[in-house]
Design an enzyme around this catalytic site. Sequence first.
Site, PDB file in Angstrom:
ATOM      1  N   ASP A 107      10.739 -74.206  87.415  1.00  0.00           N
ATOM      2  CA  ASP A 107       9.352 -74.513  87.111  1.00  0.00           C
ATOM      3  C   ASP A 107       9.225 -75.804  86.301  1.00  0.00           C
ATOM      4  OD1 ASP A 107      10.429 -73.505  84.690  1.00  0.00           O
ATOM      5  OD2 ASP A 107       9.549 -71.542  85.029  1.00  0.00           O
ATOM      6  N   ASN A 142       6.376 -60.703  78.495  1.00  0.00           N
ATOM      7  CA  ASN A 142       5.486 -59.870  79.320  1.00  0.00           C
ATOM      8  C   ASN A 142       6.109 -59.557  80.683  1.00  0.00           C
ATOM      9  OD1 ASN A 142       5.311 -62.338  80.600  1.00  0.00           O
ATOM     10  ND2 ASN A 142       3.098 -62.580  80.346  1.00  0.00           N
ATOM     11  N   HIS A 165       7.610 -61.763  82.747  1.00  0.00           N
ATOM     12  CA  HIS A 165       7.555 -62.807  83.771  1.00  0.00           C
ATOM     13  C   HIS A 165       8.930 -63.423  84.013  1.00  0.00           C
ATOM     14  CE1 HIS A 165       6.763 -65.795  80.353  1.00  0.00           C
ATOM     15  NE2 HIS A 165       7.758 -66.369  81.013  1.00  0.00           N
ATOM     16  N   GLU A 183       3.454 -64.829  86.258  1.00  0.00           N
ATOM     17  CA  GLU A 183       2.856 -63.973  85.253  1.00  0.00           C
ATOM     18  C   GLU A 183       2.453 -62.622  85.864  1.00  0.00           C
ATOM     19  OE1 GLU A 183       2.973 -64.749  82.257  1.00  0.00           O
ATOM     20  OE2 GLU A 183       2.522 -66.850  81.869  1.00  0.00           O
TER      21      GLU A 183
END
Length: 244
Positions: free
Chosen positions: A67, A136, A138, A143
């Site tokens: 990313d 979380n 990811h 996400e």
Amino acid sequence: MRIIKARDYQDMSQKGAAVIAAQIIMKPDCVLGLATGSTPVGIYEQLAKGYRSGALDFSGISTVNLDEYCGLDPRDRQSYYYFMQEHLFRYVNIRQNAVYVPDGSNPDEKEACEKHETIIRALGGLDLQLLGLGRNGHIGFNEPGPVFEKETHRVALTESTIQANARFFDSPSQVPTHAYTMGIGTIFKAKKILVAVSGEDKAQAAAQAFRGPVTPEVPASILQFHPDVTVIGDEAALSGISDL
């Protein structure tokens, strides 16, 4: 899925680097998918150490990063391209024209994402993908959401991810709000996947991802279905998994 418990961050980094080193030795022209963030820094330090000792040769490999922040030039000190140069590439004999990071400076979402997918296909796919794990759940910047995204795409970062990454910036307001990221489908096509997890703050995410139900609300949970996944975590990160 193999889950390996390391004593601490240093031990996790050494074990993670050993997996990647084995891949390079077995296939000197392999394609590595790489990750950024604080977790893999120790792994990259160990790989650079392996190069300095003469045990590893990076001259034949290619790398593709997961990313990149949208809106950042590769020369920006906060870009992931810059991160990779500072933590690995400048210390090993990798060819600079064989490292690929999504072009965060390209405002054309469709063009930037399609180019990254084209590069991966042209290289023959990923032999090994290194992943971290977000608080979380990811992976990359995929996400939690209603579906598993398939290919490289532009994503709006959640507030929790922005806050987690704020430590790398002078202030939270400087953290980009969007990123280009490989999709779950792209990651899942990697022949092997290595997940590195460290710290008590990742314990809940690790338990949900590796022992909980498979759901796009915990993106990393899809890795339970991949045929060749190795998770290496320190004791704190794996403290929520009782059967280890």
